[in-house]
Structures are given as C-alpha cells and as structure tokens.
Design an enzyme around this catalytic site. Structure first.
Site, PDB file in Angstrom:
ATOM      1  N   HIS A 277       0.031 -30.891   2.287  1.00  0.00           N
ATOM      2  CA  HIS A 277       1.602 -30.279   3.277  1.00  0.00           C
ATOM      3  C   HIS A 277       2.530 -30.914   4.027  1.00  0.00           C
ATOM      4  O   HIS A 277       3.697 -30.861   3.175  1.00  0.00           O
ATOM      5  CB  HIS A 277       1.457 -29.275   4.789  1.00  0.00           C
ATOM      6  CG  HIS A 277      -0.723 -28.982   4.476  1.00  0.00           C
ATOM      7  ND1 HIS A 277      -0.477 -27.829   3.808  1.00  0.00           N
ATOM      8  CD2 HIS A 277      -1.735 -29.432   4.528  1.00  0.00           C
ATOM      9  CE1 HIS A 277      -1.339 -27.391   3.475  1.00  0.00           C
ATOM     10  NE2 HIS A 277      -2.547 -28.060   4.345  1.00  0.00           N
TER      11      HIS A 277
HETATM   12  C1  BDR Z   1      -0.267 -28.231   8.978  1.00  0.00           C
HETATM   13  O1  BDR Z   1      -1.163 -28.344   9.715  1.00  0.00           O
HETATM   14  C2  BDR Z   1      -2.078 -29.669   9.742  1.00  0.00           C
HETATM   15  O2  BDR Z   1      -3.791 -29.576   9.925  1.00  0.00           O
HETATM   16  C3  BDR Z   1      -1.779 -30.311   9.349  1.00  0.00           C
HETATM   17  O3  BDR Z   1      -0.828 -31.344   9.615  1.00  0.00           O
HETATM   18  C4  BDR Z   1      -0.575 -29.606   8.356  1.00  0.00           C
HETATM   19  O4  BDR Z   1       1.373 -30.142   9.073  1.00  0.00           O
HETATM   20  C5  BDR Z   1      -0.682 -27.311   7.832  1.00  0.00           C
HETATM   21  O5  BDR Z   1      -1.350 -26.033   8.163  1.00  0.00           O
END
Ligand code: BDR
Ligand code: CA
Length: 358
Positions: A277
């Site tokens: 992400h």
């Molecule tokens: C987001 O939540 C976290 O677990 C990850 O780092 C990312 O920023 C994804 O939903």
C-alpha cells in the site's frame, strides 16, 4: 541544470509497507525528505518510532530526523494491527539494525512538521501520510496556513468498493440477518485500517476545502492491484542484475515481504502476495512532477470526489465517495512496471550507500 528536488515530509507507522515508503522517500533522486514523523497504528507509537529509526539506519539514512507524534487518536481507543504486522509492527526478520539514534524527545512533531513544510517556498512541498491521520489532522487544525501553502497531500487510506475497481478484498461477510456482502475494507468489512483508526481525523481532512483539491487518496481499490508477488519478491531479492548472494539489505526487505505475505494469506486468503500500500502514496509525488499524474496513475477522465467518512456505528471508518467538480483524486490504476522499477532503483541506491553489506 538539475531540476530542484520536491520537498516532502513523511508521516508513517512502520509497518512492512511503510518501510518501503521510507526507502522510496529517502532514495528517489527527485525527492528531498525533510523529516519523518511517526504515529501509533500498526504498533504502539514507541515501536513505530523505533521501527522508523531502524529502517532509516538499514537503508543508510540515519541522519534523517524522526519525530514521534500522537500515541492515540484524539477521541477514540487506539487500534493496532499485530495480526498483519506482528507485535513489533515489523515482525519477520532479525536483520533490522538497532538504531544508534534515540527518538527525539524535546520535539513537537506537529509543530516541527509545520515548520519544515513552511520553510519551503509556497506550493512546492508535499505531505505524505501512510498511517492514521491523527498527526496531520492536528497539524492542519492548529496551523491552518499549511493547507494553502502545500503543493500537495498524498494519503494512503480508505476503500471505496462497490465496483470502483475489480480487486479482491478477501472473504465475503454475512450481516446480522444472514445476507452475504462483498468486503470493502480490511479492518472491518467496510473500513480500511488507517481511516478506521481515527475517522474523526480523516473527516477533518476531507472536509477542508483548502486541502481537498490538492489531495490524492490511495485506497485499497488500487493497492490490492499492487501485490508483491513471488516474482516481484525475487526481483527485489536478487536485483535486476541477478546479484548473488543477495545483500543483507535485500534479504531484510525480502524477509519482511515474506512475513507480510504470510499474514495476508492467513487473514484475507490473498495468495498472490501482500498489497504494498504505502509506497504508492510516495509515488504520487513523483507522478506529479511533470504537471500531471498521467505518467503513473490513470487520470484520463479527470474524476474528482467528495469523501464522506462514516464516524459512528458498524460502518465507522468507511469512506464514501461522490463525484465533485473539484475534489480528491482517487487513482483507479497504476503502471505496475514503472512502480516496481522505482522501488528496485531505490533499493539499488540504498544497497550502494550501505556498501553492499553481505
Ligand atoms: C494500511 O494499514 C497498514 O496496515 C498499512 O501500513 C497501510 O498503511 C493499509 O490498510
Ligand atoms: Ca502504514
């Protein structure tokens, strides 16, 4: 003449994918990383802060200052994600170095972020947020002048669903009367983690008219197209020149990706590899360099959105988008090869800087 680098500030909660966001922010030749602030999220603040310091040390950028910010949302209980990131927030490798530096103690992350961004000429600096939005919401509330001063705001957070793209988000859920629904979020069936941690903070950002036209939102609808597949993991381990044996730095990132892949498979049944992400939110800044986001993210239709954040009830943290003439940009697709090439390029630079330590 070398073009000026774009000043950016990274607010994050490392986090396996945040670690890649740090790599990209620290090593892309077009970016000038002004500072890193941390927020509770994937793990408690003390751990996300120490993780940020470790990652910066691992990539050879320990001189970058790390500013610990909020340890909790301003009006809710704190959430963490040990099922995805482990207890430390960065489980899965023994190769992360202990940071030599201590977290800054006599600092105020909100004010220091403000000062760094305001120290650059108007409409030049970007703020990138890859954790919950508590720190940045506080900053815009206390120092509203930063909103008009910034060039852009890029956020990883939220999930639109309802066919916005055709990604698979994991198993369907069954509601209280037994009907099955497609899953939209990763923290609840409706909500993505960063927004779900502090929906009030998110709402304050998405209702700020000075911010929304300069905001890009990287949602799960996009990030689930950007999975660190076995092929990508191998490319990052051995580099494009098939260097053997892999460097310690590459093994560290590989082990982090393997852990992340395992938790995503266990929790969401995703077998293709974990969605990476956060570095996508940094890539937004790079894509903006040529005056448009077309080069990396598809913006052919120039769609813009109002975002409403649900703050109460079982859908708390859900991001609902409705079309707007001026509003938030939510990319629906990205040029995958260009993105992974950028990550590999930064990995090679970090390898070089850290002396190809075996
Ligand atoms: C987001 O939540 C976290 O677990 C990850 O780092 C990312 O920023 C994804 O939903
Ligand atoms: Ca994150």
């Amino acid at each position: 003449m070398t073009p000026a680098r774009i000043p950016i500030w990274l607010d994050c909660d490392p986090g396996h994918d945040d670690a890649f966001a740090i790599l990209l922010a620290a090593y892309h030749e077009s970016l000038e990383l002004l500072g890193v602030s941390t927020v509770y999220g994937n793990a408690p603040l003390s751990k996300t802060t120490s993780n940020a310091l470790s990652v910066l040390k691992a990539v050879g950028k320990e001189s970058t200052f790390v500013y610990p910010g909020s340890w909790r949302p301003f009006s809710r209980h704190t959430k963490h994600a040990p099922d995805i990131h482990g207890e430390s927030g960065l489980d899965g490798t023994d190769l992360l170095p202990q940071p030599d530096r201590k977290p800054l103690r006599y600092c105020n992350a909100i004010k220091d972020m403000r000062d760094a961004l305001m120290s650059r000429p108007p409409h030049t600096a970007w703020l990138v947020a890859t954790g919950s939005l508590t720190n940045i919401a506080l900053m815009f509330a206390v120092f509203p002048e930063v909103a008009s001063h910034l060039k852009g705001l890029s956020i990883m957070g939220g999930a639109i669903g309802d066919g916005f793209t055709d990604v698979y988000m994991g198993p369907e859920y069954t509601d209280s009367v037994g009907r099955k629904h497609t899953r939209i979020g990763n923290t609840s069936p409706f909500a993505e983690f960063n927004i779900c941690c502090d929906p009030d903070a998110a709402r304050s950002i998405f209702t700020n008219p000075d911010l929304t036209p300069k905001t890009t939102l990287i949602t799960l609808d996009l990030t689930h197209q950007v999975c660190a597949t076995a092929e990508v993991r191998d490319m990052l381990l051995f580099s494009t020149v098939k260097q053997e044996p892999p460097t310690k730095l590459r093994r560290m990132f590989y082990e982090l990706l393997m852990f992340f892949a395992k938790t995503y498979e266990a929790v969401f049944g995703l077998k293709d590899g974990p969605p990476l992400h956060d570095p996508l939110a940094v890539a937004v800044v790079l894509a903006s360099m040529h005056g448009s986001l077309h080069s990396l993210f598809d913006d052919a239709k120039h769609e813009r959105w109002n975002i409403d954040v649900v703050t109460e009830g079982e859908q708390a943290g859900r991001t609902r988008a409705s079309p707007a003439s001026e509003g938030v940009f939510i990319p629906r697709s990205v040029e995958l090869k260009k993105f992974w090439d950028m990550i590999e390029d930064c990995m090679a630079k970090a390898d070089h800087a850290t002396g190809y330590v075996q």
